[in-house]
Motif scaffolding. Sequence first.
Motif, PDB file in Angstrom:
ATOM      1  N   ALA A   6       0.834  -1.201   0.000  1.00  0.00           N
ATOM      2  CA  ALA A   6       0.000   0.000   0.000  1.00  0.00           C
ATOM      3  C   ALA A   6       0.869   1.251   0.000  1.00  0.00           C
ATOM      4  O   ALA A   6       0.615   2.203  -0.751  1.00  0.00           O
ATOM      5  CB  ALA A   6      -0.930  -0.006   1.215  1.00  0.00           C
ATOM      6  N   GLN A   7       1.908   1.235   0.819  1.00  0.00           N
ATOM      7  CA  GLN A   7       2.827   2.379   0.878  1.00  0.00           C
ATOM      8  C   GLN A   7       3.506   2.567  -0.475  1.00  0.00           C
ATOM      9  O   GLN A   7       3.604   3.694  -0.976  1.00  0.00           O
ATOM     10  CB  GLN A   7       3.855   2.159   1.969  1.00  0.00           C
ATOM     11  CG  GLN A   7       4.747   3.347   2.202  1.00  0.00           C
ATOM     12  CD  GLN A   7       5.703   3.104   3.370  1.00  0.00           C
ATOM     13  OE1 GLN A   7       6.045   1.973   3.686  1.00  0.00           O
ATOM     14  NE2 GLN A   7       6.139   4.176   3.993  1.00  0.00           N
ATOM     15  N   GLY A   8       3.956   1.487  -1.079  1.00  0.00           N
ATOM     16  CA  GLY A   8       4.601   1.565  -2.390  1.00  0.00           C
ATOM     17  C   GLY A   8       3.672   2.101  -3.460  1.00  0.00           C
ATOM     18  O   GLY A   8       4.076   2.933  -4.285  1.00  0.00           O
ATOM     19  N   LEU A   9       2.428   1.633  -3.452  1.00  0.00           N
ATOM     20  CA  LEU A   9       1.448   2.117  -4.434  1.00  0.00           C
ATOM     21  C   LEU A   9       1.209   3.615  -4.297  1.00  0.00           C
ATOM     22  O   LEU A   9       1.215   4.357  -5.297  1.00  0.00           O
ATOM     23  CB  LEU A   9       0.123   1.372  -4.271  1.00  0.00           C
ATOM     24  CG  LEU A   9       0.067  -0.056  -4.760  1.00  0.00           C
ATOM     25  CD1 LEU A   9      -1.226  -0.734  -4.294  1.00  0.00           C
ATOM     26  CD2 LEU A   9       0.154  -0.101  -6.273  1.00  0.00           C
ATOM     27  N   LEU A  10       1.006   4.065  -3.059  1.00  0.00           N
ATOM     28  CA  LEU A  10       0.727   5.489  -2.847  1.00  0.00           C
ATOM     29  C   LEU A  10       1.945   6.360  -3.124  1.00  0.00           C
ATOM     30  O   LEU A  10       1.812   7.468  -3.655  1.00  0.00           O
ATOM     31  CB  LEU A  10       0.203   5.722  -1.434  1.00  0.00           C
ATOM     32  CG  LEU A  10      -1.189   5.155  -1.149  1.00  0.00           C
ATOM     33  CD1 LEU A  10      -1.615   5.455   0.271  1.00  0.00           C
ATOM     34  CD2 LEU A  10      -2.215   5.694  -2.138  1.00  0.00           C
TER      35      LEU A  10
END
Length: 75
Positions: free
Chosen positions: A18-22
């Motif tokens: 999720a952090q990588g996507l955002l």
Amino acid sequence: MSTNKNAYEIRADILSQAQGLLHSKYDREMSIWEQTRTRDPQTGKIIDDVDRPEFPSAEAVLAEANKLYSFVDQK
């Protein structure tokens, strides 16, 4: 040979995803934003600081992780 992950490892992986996507989304939006701004002809500095993308907050990362986790949690 694959190993089964426990619930904590799965949640940690999903949080990282999720952090990588955002962060990728932010980087992409920031790049587009920087390329479309009006700059001072002499200094090259951005003149208009309107609609600058915001860096993802911890709350946004957790909300995205919850969306991803809901898929994993479905039976």
